[in-house]
Design a protein around this motif. Sequence first.
Motif, PDB file in Angstrom:
ATOM      1  N   ALA A  55    -176.581 -51.840   0.437  1.00 25.38           N
ATOM      2  CA  ALA A  55    -176.014 -52.503  -0.646  1.00 25.38           C
ATOM      3  C   ALA A  55    -174.315 -52.234  -0.707  1.00 25.38           C
ATOM      4  N   ILE A  56    -173.445 -53.181  -0.502  1.00 22.82           N
ATOM      5  CA  ILE A  56    -172.384 -53.185  -0.820  1.00 22.82           C
ATOM      6  C   ILE A  56    -171.709 -53.680  -2.267  1.00 22.82           C
ATOM      7  N   PHE A  57    -171.409 -52.868  -2.988  1.00 29.67           N
ATOM      8  CA  PHE A  57    -170.929 -53.146  -4.386  1.00 29.67           C
ATOM      9  C   PHE A  57    -169.531 -53.427  -4.547  1.00 29.67           C
ATOM     10  N   ASP A  58    -169.135 -54.425  -5.358  1.00 28.81           N
ATOM     11  CA  ASP A  58    -167.931 -54.593  -5.753  1.00 28.81           C
ATOM     12  C   ASP A  58    -167.737 -53.626  -6.867  1.00 28.81           C
ATOM     13  N   PHE A  59    -166.311 -53.338  -7.411  1.00 31.14           N
ATOM     14  CA  PHE A  59    -166.355 -52.275  -8.321  1.00 31.14           C
ATOM     15  C   PHE A  59    -166.069 -52.983  -9.835  1.00 31.14           C
ATOM     16  N   ASP A  60    -164.910 -53.614  -9.859  1.00 34.16           N
ATOM     17  CA  ASP A  60    -164.625 -53.922 -11.109  1.00 34.16           C
ATOM     18  C   ASP A  60    -165.516 -55.119 -11.672  1.00 34.16           C
ATOM     19  N   GLY A  61    -165.919 -55.171 -12.739  1.00 37.03           N
ATOM     20  CA  GLY A  61    -166.867 -56.384 -13.237  1.00 37.03           C
ATOM     21  C   GLY A  61    -168.270 -56.073 -12.567  1.00 37.03           C
ATOM     22  N   THR A  62    -168.813 -55.305 -11.756  1.00 40.05           N
ATOM     23  CA  THR A  62    -169.850 -55.022 -11.096  1.00 40.05           C
ATOM     24  C   THR A  62    -170.372 -53.690 -11.472  1.00 40.05           C
ATOM     25  N   LEU A  63    -169.783 -52.645 -11.231  1.00 39.82           N
ATOM     26  CA  LEU A  63    -170.354 -51.335 -11.359  1.00 39.82           C
ATOM     27  C   LEU A  63    -169.544 -50.667 -12.607  1.00 39.82           C
ATOM     28  N   PHE A  64    -168.417 -51.270 -12.764  1.00 37.23           N
ATOM     29  CA  PHE A  64    -167.438 -50.548 -13.932  1.00 37.23           C
ATOM     30  C   PHE A  64    -166.839 -51.772 -14.722  1.00 37.23           C
ATOM     31  N   ASP A  65    -167.004 -51.578 -15.990  1.00 37.36           N
ATOM     32  CA  ASP A  65    -166.083 -52.455 -16.915  1.00 37.36           C
ATOM     33  C   ASP A  65    -164.829 -51.758 -17.236  1.00 37.36           C
ATOM     34  N   SER A  66    -163.941 -52.323 -16.630  1.00 40.53           N
ATOM     35  CA  SER A  66    -162.527 -51.657 -16.407  1.00 40.53           C
ATOM     36  C   SER A  66    -161.455 -52.573 -16.786  1.00 40.53           C
ATOM     37  N   VAL A  67    -161.756 -53.883 -17.457  1.00 33.20           N
ATOM     38  CA  VAL A  67    -160.625 -54.768 -17.646  1.00 33.20           C
ATOM     39  C   VAL A  67    -159.753 -54.377 -18.715  1.00 33.20           C
ATOM     40  N   HIS A  68    -160.330 -53.753 -19.912  1.00 32.86           N
ATOM     41  CA  HIS A  68    -159.494 -53.392 -20.966  1.00 32.86           C
ATOM     42  C   HIS A  68    -158.319 -52.378 -20.656  1.00 32.86           C
ATOM     43  N   ASP A  69    -158.533 -51.482 -19.923  1.00 28.64           N
ATOM     44  CA  ASP A  69    -157.438 -50.733 -19.742  1.00 28.64           C
ATOM     45  C   ASP A  69    -156.335 -51.288 -18.692  1.00 28.64           C
ATOM     46  N   VAL A  70    -156.983 -52.336 -17.865  1.00 22.49           N
ATOM     47  CA  VAL A  70    -156.032 -53.014 -17.045  1.00 22.49           C
ATOM     48  C   VAL A  70    -155.095 -53.880 -17.846  1.00 22.49           C
ATOM     49  N   ILE A  71    -155.679 -54.491 -18.836  1.00 20.52           N
ATOM     50  CA  ILE A  71    -154.860 -55.597 -19.809  1.00 20.52           C
ATOM     51  C   ILE A  71    -153.763 -54.550 -20.439  1.00 20.52           C
ATOM     52  N   VAL A  72    -154.203 -53.479 -21.269  1.00 20.94           N
ATOM     53  CA  VAL A  72    -153.343 -52.635 -21.881  1.00 20.94           C
ATOM     54  C   VAL A  72    -152.128 -52.239 -21.024  1.00 20.94           C
ATOM     55  N   CYS A  73    -152.462 -51.895 -19.731  1.00 24.40           N
ATOM     56  CA  CYS A  73    -151.266 -51.433 -19.206  1.00 24.40           C
ATOM     57  C   CYS A  73    -150.324 -52.468 -18.527  1.00 24.40           C
TER      58      CYS A  73
END
Length: 215
Positions: free
Chosen positions: A5-23
Amino acid sequence: MKRLAIFDFDGTLFDSVHDVIVCFNKALSMNGFPTLTREEYIERLGGNIDEIVSLILKDKNSKENIELIKKDYQKLYDESNKDNTLPFPNSLEILKELQERNILLAINSNRTTDSIKYFVSNFFKEIDFVSIEGHNPDFPSKPNPYGVNNIIKKAGVSLDEVVYIGDSKTDIKTAKNAKIDCILVSWGYGSKKEYEDKYILEVIDDMYQLLNFFD
């Protein structure tokens, strides 16, 4: 039967968008560029950092501007606490269950490998990933299957034994290019239009549904 099983990271395993948007918005403001909304960012995510910055800058995406924003963003992101970047519910539990079933696990993302390993070491210490393939500027990024092919080679499995789990059109294209099956998750940053792609095996609404593919 699926063995990898190959997983994507952002949006699949981790909710990461908020920190990305702020920076990103801080980097844009510092340099006199207009900021974007959450929805506008989500529309532009999926590629590598250069591609994302180019889309963010729209018609101001000269090479110089891309490098300027990328440099400031990366500095801000590296120095931030990243307190809002967290695993989606049940991610760890399902990874543990898959591992107990002797399913090989891997991550393929356009986020840098070091960044992925930082979060994995903090939240997924119990998981032994066979490989983590992040973005490397010296090699092609998703949807090119370069990273996936490296993972499959290292795992020593056949293409029909692999499934790619992601949340966006980039992940669908990556799976297509690698000639492997694809599952899309509905809790990430994809859209309903992408959920209609006939290539994907299924769109799942709960992480526990993944176990159905590894009986």
